[in-house]
Motif scaffolding. Structure first.
Motif, PDB file in Angstrom:
ATOM      1  N   ASP A 131      29.284   5.997  33.805  1.00 14.34           N
ATOM      2  CA  ASP A 131      28.546   4.812  33.360  1.00 14.34           C
ATOM      3  C   ASP A 131      27.058   4.883  33.727  1.00 14.34           C
ATOM      4  O   ASP A 131      26.414   3.865  33.957  1.00 14.34           O
ATOM      5  CB  ASP A 131      29.184   3.536  33.913  1.00 14.34           C
ATOM      6  CG  ASP A 131      29.251   3.525  35.438  1.00 14.34           C
ATOM      7  OD1 ASP A 131      28.853   4.528  36.071  1.00 14.34           O
ATOM      8  OD2 ASP A 131      29.711   2.508  36.003  1.00 14.34           O
ATOM      9  N   GLN A 132      26.549   6.094  33.791  1.00 13.81           N
ATOM     10  CA  GLN A 132      25.102   6.310  33.902  1.00 13.81           C
ATOM     11  C   GLN A 132      24.689   7.278  32.803  1.00 13.81           C
ATOM     12  O   GLN A 132      25.356   8.283  32.577  1.00 13.81           O
ATOM     13  CB  GLN A 132      24.731   6.899  35.273  1.00 13.81           C
ATOM     14  CG  GLN A 132      24.979   5.971  36.448  1.00 13.81           C
ATOM     15  CD  GLN A 132      24.683   6.637  37.786  1.00 13.81           C
ATOM     16  OE1 GLN A 132      23.925   7.599  37.864  1.00 13.81           O
ATOM     17  NE2 GLN A 132      25.293   6.117  38.846  1.00 13.81           N
ATOM     18  N   SER A 189      25.890  10.500  28.854  1.00 13.95           N
ATOM     19  CA  SER A 189      26.321  10.075  30.181  1.00 13.95           C
ATOM     20  C   SER A 189      26.400  11.301  31.086  1.00 13.95           C
ATOM     21  O   SER A 189      26.472  12.440  30.609  1.00 13.95           O
ATOM     22  CB  SER A 189      27.686   9.388  30.111  1.00 13.95           C
ATOM     23  OG  SER A 189      28.705  10.336  29.830  1.00 13.95           O
ATOM     24  N   VAL A 190      26.399  11.072  32.377  1.00 13.64           N
ATOM     25  CA  VAL A 190      26.516  12.192  33.317  1.00 13.64           C
ATOM     26  C   VAL A 190      27.852  12.894  33.104  1.00 13.64           C
ATOM     27  O   VAL A 190      27.942  14.127  33.177  1.00 13.64           O
ATOM     28  CB  VAL A 190      26.359  11.707  34.769  1.00 13.64           C
ATOM     29  CG1 VAL A 190      26.551  12.858  35.748  1.00 13.64           C
ATOM     30  CG2 VAL A 190      24.990  11.059  34.966  1.00 13.64           C
ATOM     31  N   TYR A 191      28.894  12.133  32.804  1.00 20.89           N
ATOM     32  CA  TYR A 191      30.200  12.733  32.526  1.00 20.89           C
ATOM     33  C   TYR A 191      30.132  13.622  31.285  1.00 20.89           C
ATOM     34  O   TYR A 191      30.650  14.750  31.277  1.00 20.89           O
ATOM     35  CB  TYR A 191      31.250  11.640  32.338  1.00 20.89           C
ATOM     36  CG  TYR A 191      32.646  12.165  32.052  1.00 20.89           C
ATOM     37  CD1 TYR A 191      33.405  12.744  33.069  1.00 20.89           C
ATOM     38  CD2 TYR A 191      33.196  12.096  30.772  1.00 20.89           C
ATOM     39  CE1 TYR A 191      34.673  13.238  32.818  1.00 20.89           C
ATOM     40  CE2 TYR A 191      34.463  12.578  30.514  1.00 20.89           C
ATOM     41  CZ  TYR A 191      35.199  13.147  31.535  1.00 20.89           C
ATOM     42  OH  TYR A 191      36.460  13.643  31.277  1.00 20.89           O
ATOM     43  N   LYS A 240      21.394   2.955  45.153  1.00 18.65           N
ATOM     44  CA  LYS A 240      21.759   2.514  43.816  1.00 18.65           C
ATOM     45  C   LYS A 240      21.018   3.355  42.777  1.00 18.65           C
ATOM     46  O   LYS A 240      19.867   3.739  42.984  1.00 18.65           O
ATOM     47  CB  LYS A 240      21.410   1.040  43.639  1.00 18.65           C
ATOM     48  CG  LYS A 240      21.881   0.445  42.322  1.00 18.65           C
ATOM     49  CD  LYS A 240      21.555  -1.044  42.249  1.00 18.65           C
ATOM     50  CE  LYS A 240      22.027  -1.642  40.931  1.00 18.65           C
ATOM     51  NZ  LYS A 240      21.689  -3.082  40.822  1.00 18.65           N
ATOM     52  N   ARG A 241      21.684   3.663  41.676  1.00 20.73           N
ATOM     53  CA  ARG A 241      21.065   4.390  40.569  1.00 20.73           C
ATOM     54  C   ARG A 241      20.930   3.474  39.354  1.00 20.73           C
ATOM     55  O   ARG A 241      21.793   2.618  39.122  1.00 20.73           O
ATOM     56  CB  ARG A 241      21.926   5.588  40.143  1.00 20.73           C
ATOM     57  CG  ARG A 241      21.662   6.886  40.883  1.00 20.73           C
ATOM     58  CD  ARG A 241      22.211   6.910  42.266  1.00 20.73           C
ATOM     59  NE  ARG A 241      22.216   8.288  42.798  1.00 20.73           N
ATOM     60  CZ  ARG A 241      22.412   8.584  44.078  1.00 20.73           C
ATOM     61  NH1 ARG A 241      22.619   7.619  44.965  1.00 20.73           N
ATOM     62  NH2 ARG A 241      22.399   9.847  44.475  1.00 20.73           N
ATOM     63  N   PRO A 242      19.870   3.658  38.559  1.00 21.21           N
ATOM     64  CA  PRO A 242      19.775   2.909  37.307  1.00 21.21           C
ATOM     65  C   PRO A 242      20.870   3.358  36.338  1.00 21.21           C
ATOM     66  O   PRO A 242      21.229   4.531  36.299  1.00 21.21           O
ATOM     67  CB  PRO A 242      18.385   3.270  36.774  1.00 21.21           C
ATOM     68  CG  PRO A 242      18.023   4.551  37.456  1.00 21.21           C
ATOM     69  CD  PRO A 242      18.715   4.548  38.775  1.00 21.21           C
ATOM     70  N   LYS A 243      21.393   2.419  35.553  1.00 19.04           N
ATOM     71  CA  LYS A 243      22.511   2.732  34.662  1.00 19.04           C
ATOM     72  C   LYS A 243      22.078   3.600  33.475  1.00 19.04           C
ATOM     73  O   LYS A 243      22.641   4.658  33.228  1.00 19.04           O
ATOM     74  CB  LYS A 243      23.171   1.439  34.150  1.00 19.04           C
ATOM     75  CG  LYS A 243      24.064   0.747  35.173  1.00 19.04           C
ATOM     76  CD  LYS A 243      25.293   1.580  35.505  1.00 19.04           C
ATOM     77  CE  LYS A 243      26.179   0.911  36.533  1.00 19.04           C
ATOM     78  NZ  LYS A 243      27.241   0.097  35.945  1.00 19.04           N
TER      79      LYS A 243
END
Length: 306
Positions: free
Chosen positions: A196-197, A232-234, A264-267
């Motif tokens: 979810d990023q 996404s990263v995935y 925290k990372r931005p989405k």
């Protein structure tokens, strides 16, 4: 031909800048970094040890070589380390930029400063250069503050923001998400990958070219530099697995919250690249093209050490 001083020349971007300048002969290079030079070639440029946190030494090196341009790549970029060690983060990512800006102003040097998509909160990506910053981590805030220093400086400056840089150095001393995922999957390690990023990963060679273009054209202001593909990263790691024919069943998509990361990372970040394409002639590779370039470099390196 401009004389360019690069800070952090031992890092991934620093080594790619060295490689690009030496191969293209488009500038005179002064490479600087903390400690010994880790780039294998020693001819065609000058190397000087320089700790960006040692202001007197930094001033001495810069005044001795009198560059036309400084490309400032040195920084603490590990987001969780910045969250844990705020003093180190501030020293390297903020105060060093403040000192550099003063030296550049005094000596009429064009300062090109590397920044990040993490100055944004990730709620409305992809972002254009004029979007309001709203960092969600200590790292992001340190980069936003370094940008504000330049906004209020009288030196000639360019800010280049980038995203999730990947590539390979000659000594394999710097890892990144692509090399990490490839290595882990080759070892058969199960991976929990955040799904979810969203990012636009950047080939290190593309970023180096953009920095050199900005130096050559004396381009003022902010430029967004990244790859052209949002994922996404995935999905990024899925592409890595498919490209090198690795077992994607080892990968499990997870949420950001489940990872319990310190910072925290931005989405969803990503960049609008229109300004860089129009003003600099920037031409980013696709992610697959980038993996193809990286694969050739890995094979070349493996052949060299066989």
């Amino acid at each position: 031909m401009k004389k360019i001083l690069v800070t952090g020349s031992n890092g991934l971007l620093g080594q790619k800048l060295t490689e690009l300048i030496l191969s293209s002969n488009r500038a005179q290079l002064i490479a600087t970094s903390k400690g010994r030079n880790r780039y294998p070639a020693e001819e065609g440029y000058v190397y000087a040890e320089m700790d960006i946190c040692d202001t007197p030494r930094m001033r001495d090196v810069i005044q001795r070589f009198s560059p036309d341009v400084i490309i400032h790549t040195a920084a603490v970029t590990n987001v969780d380390i910045c969250e844990q060690d705020k003093d180190l983060c501030r020293l390297m990512n903020v105060e060093a930029v403040r000192s550099l800006s003063v030296v550049c102003e005094e000596n009429d040097i064009h300062l090109i400063h590397l920044s990040t998509d993490f100055v944004f909160d990730g709620g409305n990506g992809p972002y254009a250069e004029e979007a309001d910053v709203s960092p969600v981590s200590v790292y992001g805030e340190s980069k936003a503050e370094s940008e504000r220093i330049l906004f209020n400086s009288s030196c000639r400056w360019t800010i280049i923001r980038t995203i999730l840089v990947y590539g390979i150095t000659t000594d394999m001393s710097r890892s990144n998400i692509v090399l990490w995922a490839k290595s882990a999957l080759e070892k058969g390690e199960p991976l929990n990958i955040v799904a979810d990023q969203w990012r636009m990963p950047t080939l290190a060679e593309d970023l180096a070219e953009a920095c050199l273009l900005a130096a050559e054209r004396e381009a003022p202001g902010i430029y967004h530099i990244s790859g052209k593909d949002m994922m996404s990263v995935y999905e990024l790691v899925q592409h890595v697995a498919a490209f090198w024919h690795l077992d994607s069943s080892l990968m499990k998509p997870v949420s950001s919250e489940s990872l319990n990361q310190t910072a925290k990372r931005p989405k969803r970040t990503g960049f609008v690249l229109d300004k860089a394409i129009a003003d600099l002639g920037y031409q980013p590779h696709s992610f697959r093209e980038g993996l193809t370039i990286l694969d050739a470099q890995i094979k070349k390196r493996d052949d060299r050490y066989c």
